[in-house]
Design a protein around this motif. Structure first.
Motif, PDB file in Angstrom:
ATOM      1  N   GLY A 115     -11.713   3.026 -10.850  1.00  0.00           N
ATOM      2  CA  GLY A 115     -11.088   3.770 -11.934  1.00  0.00           C
ATOM      3  C   GLY A 115     -12.130   4.451 -12.799  1.00  0.00           C
ATOM      4  O   GLY A 115     -13.323   4.489 -12.475  1.00  0.00           O
ATOM      5  N   SER A 116     -11.697   4.974 -13.931  1.00  0.00           N
ATOM      6  CA  SER A 116     -12.603   5.752 -14.776  1.00  0.00           C
ATOM      7  C   SER A 116     -13.778   4.941 -15.291  1.00  0.00           C
ATOM      8  O   SER A 116     -14.858   5.482 -15.549  1.00  0.00           O
ATOM      9  N   ALA A 117     -13.632   3.627 -15.450  1.00  0.00           N
ATOM     10  CA  ALA A 117     -14.717   2.790 -15.967  1.00  0.00           C
ATOM     11  C   ALA A 117     -15.891   2.700 -15.011  1.00  0.00           C
ATOM     12  O   ALA A 117     -16.963   2.205 -15.390  1.00  0.00           O
ATOM     13  N   ALA A 165     -20.412   5.992 -15.985  1.00  0.00           N
ATOM     14  CA  ALA A 165     -21.172   5.546 -17.147  1.00  0.00           C
ATOM     15  C   ALA A 165     -20.533   6.052 -18.438  1.00  0.00           C
ATOM     16  O   ALA A 165     -20.063   7.199 -18.516  1.00  0.00           O
ATOM     17  N   ASN A 166     -20.486   5.170 -19.432  1.00  0.00           N
ATOM     18  CA  ASN A 166     -19.993   5.517 -20.774  1.00  0.00           C
ATOM     19  C   ASN A 166     -18.534   5.971 -20.779  1.00  0.00           C
ATOM     20  O   ASN A 166     -18.126   6.773 -21.634  1.00  0.00           O
ATOM     21  N   THR A 167     -17.746   5.483 -19.805  1.00  0.00           N
ATOM     22  CA  THR A 167     -16.329   5.848 -19.730  1.00  0.00           C
ATOM     23  C   THR A 167     -15.479   4.590 -19.784  1.00  0.00           C
ATOM     24  O   THR A 167     -15.747   3.624 -19.073  1.00  0.00           O
ATOM     25  N   ARG A 192      -6.938   5.999 -13.994  1.00  0.00           N
ATOM     26  CA  ARG A 192      -7.139   5.555 -12.607  1.00  0.00           C
ATOM     27  C   ARG A 192      -7.628   6.667 -11.694  1.00  0.00           C
ATOM     28  O   ARG A 192      -8.461   6.446 -10.814  1.00  0.00           O
ATOM     29  N   TRP A 193      -7.141   7.874 -11.890  1.00  0.00           N
ATOM     30  CA  TRP A 193      -7.303   8.923 -10.878  1.00  0.00           C
ATOM     31  C   TRP A 193      -8.566   9.741 -11.158  1.00  0.00           C
ATOM     32  O   TRP A 193      -8.506  10.904 -11.524  1.00  0.00           O
TER      33      TRP A 193
END
Length: 520
Positions: free
Chosen positions: A185-187, A190-192, A197-198
């Motif tokens: 997923g978005s995590a 870095a720094n997100t 999910r997409w």
């Protein structure tokens, strides 16, 4: 002692030094952890209870480097061998100590939980904040964990409207057989934060429904929605399966109900043979708390006569953000179903909503019989045909069932707009295994008794279980909780299997992460 065994024992001895009380080798505990609701797997070397992903990753690499299989376990409510060891030597990972709710982010509408959090614990924490996950757990959610629901797939609370467990996931943290800790997923960027999910190819989806084939889930990110403020209930009876499935399909396509539960006459009789609902003081108290004194009194007065035991019945909950919205949903539902069946007092859905996770004692029958469900997920257009094919199978096997004291009742539900779930539940007289003894309430087991060991009945029930699955698969059914029981590879597109096998080889080159799942 072989060199392989010596190496395995050496690794366990090393882990005992570093893990202390978080590694279990007591024989009684190992027997319990080797057993699920239905069966017992190969003996375990040890059980690990990790406190964090990094600790687990180091141990997993140590084990797989030594050729030891690793098997992940959630709350233990599997009945398809999802976490029973298929080979030796094996070490089981009990994720129950990964039980922290890491973050409830109301502004960005997500929650981060560790894999061992139960659905009930999550619901209680979110209730206090006025939010919920759209799907919020199976009926066994007092014991079943979020991580288990992601590995095996789960349905029920919220499923009719919002889909299954996988439909509410935004991202995952997973420990692989190589000892890596990966994020999806978005995590993963870095720094997100884990809000989306997409973000490129859906790597999250690879690990949903994998039964632990590809890794051990340690954290899950789930969507949040406001908790619906208003709720109502409806129930109907039907003289035929055609009427029931017609009503269930119409409601599903319209998206009106949050939960749907339907019983054939046989399952209704089984449920009513249990202790009268009116005698369950705790359950009645919960109904009164949620729905008021009148609801509780109606339930107490009706007792076992809530529904006609010779009819099919359907029970639904309807939720909304205002009284007007719920009233509109109720009116539309009544109109959709009026030509299919007869409206009855909705005591059963009130009881289910007031006691959402009260199913753990139901894994034994009314006289202490063993229980094994087998389910099919089918499009609405095939539901009647699948149900009738199953009834034909039961008719052919009736003499065998009678001889061994086997009986079957069928639960039906809907998942989202497209899907009907059909789940025959097999009951047979047999001894209780280590999982039953540990999980079912002691006073409940004392009340219903234990039939004792019946090996012939057990073998007949197992054969019938496989026949049921074959009939379902021949009609194009899909399945959740695949474990080591349902077909996955048989007849599947070769290119899709080649891709899965390549991913497996990348993450687990020795094939030591939960061997045996998705192998059929």
């Amino acid at each position: 002692m072989s060199n392989a065994t010596a190496t395995a024992q050496d690794v366990i001895a090393q882990l005992k030094v570093s893990w202390g009380k978080d590694i279990v080798t007591d024989p009684n505990e190992l027997e319990y952890f080797a057993t699920d609701v239905y069966s017992q797997g190969q003996p375990l070397l040890a059980v690990l209870r990790p406190g964090n992903a990094q600790q687990l990753a180091g141990a997993v690499k140590q084990l797989t480097d030594a050729g030891i299989a690793v098997v992940p376990r959630g709350g233990g409510m599997s009945y398809t061998g999802g976490y029973t060891a298929a080979r030796s030597p094996s070490v089981l990972v009990d994720t129950g100590s990964l039980d922290k709710i890491v973050e409830i982010n109301l502004e960005d509408a997500y929650v981060v939980v560790e894999a061992g959090v139960t659905w009930r614990a999550l619901k209680e924490a979110l209730d206090a904040k006025g939010v919920r996950t759209p799907y919020f757990g199976p009926m066994s959610g007092s014991h079943a964990t979020v991580g288990g629901g992601m590995s095996q797939g789960a349905v029920f609370h919220g499923s009719a409207r919002y889909g299954c467990s996988a439909d509410v996931v935004l991202g995952l943290q997973v420990v692989t057989a190589n000892g890596d800790v990966l994020t999806t997923g978005s995590a993963a960027a870095a720094n997100t934060s884990p809000f989306f999910r997409w973000y490129g190819p859906d790597l999250t989806g690879l690990f949903l429904g994998d039964c632990g084939l590809l890794g051990i889930k340690t954290r899950i990110v789930l969507k949040l929605i406001p908790k619906h403020a208003h709720i109502d209930y409806l129930s109907w009876q039907f003289g035929t399966p055609d009427g029931l499935f017609g009503a269930l399909s119409a409601l599903a396509r319209a998206g009106l109900a949050s939960e749907t539960a339907a019983f054939d006459p046989a399952l209704t009789r089984i449920r009513m043979r249990r202790a009268s609902l009116s005698s369950d003081v705790k359950a009645l108290t919960n109904v009164i708390k949620k729905g008021g004194l009148i609801s509780g009194l109606k339930l107490a007065v009706k007792g076992r006569d809530i529904v006609d035991q010779e009819q099919f019945s359907l029970h639904i909950t309807l939720e909304g953000d205002s009284a007007a919205e719920v009233a509109d949903r109720v009116a539309r539902a009544r109109k959709l179903v009026e030509s299919f069946g007869q409206s009855v007092e909705p005591s059963i859905p009130k009881m289910m909503a007031a006691n959402p996770f009260a199913a753990w004692n139901s894994m034994l029958g009314p006289q202490g019989e063993r229980w094994a469900p087998v389910h099919a997920i089918v499009p609405h257009s095939k539901s009647v045909a699948v149900f009738n094919a199953l009834q034909a199978l039961f008719a052919r096997e009736q003499e065998t069932m009678d001889r061994h004291g086997i009986f079957i009742g069928t639960l039906m539900s809907s998942v989202g707009a497209q899907t009907t779930l059909i789940e025959p539940c097999i009951y047979w007289p047999d001894s209780h295994n280590a999982f039953h003894v540990r999980t079912v309430d002691v006073d409940h087991r004392e009340r219903i008794g234990c039939p004792g060991e019946h090996l012939d009945a057990r073998a007949a029930a197992d054969k019938l279980k496989r026949q049921i699955a074959h009939v379902m698969r021949s009609h194009g059914a899909a399945n959740l909780q695949l474990g080591k029981f349902y077909d996955y590879r048989a007849g599947r597109d070769p290119a899709a299997l080649a891709l899965l096998d390549a991913i497996k080889a990348q993450l687990d080159p020795k094939g030591l992460m939960n061997p045996g799942v998705l192998a059929r």
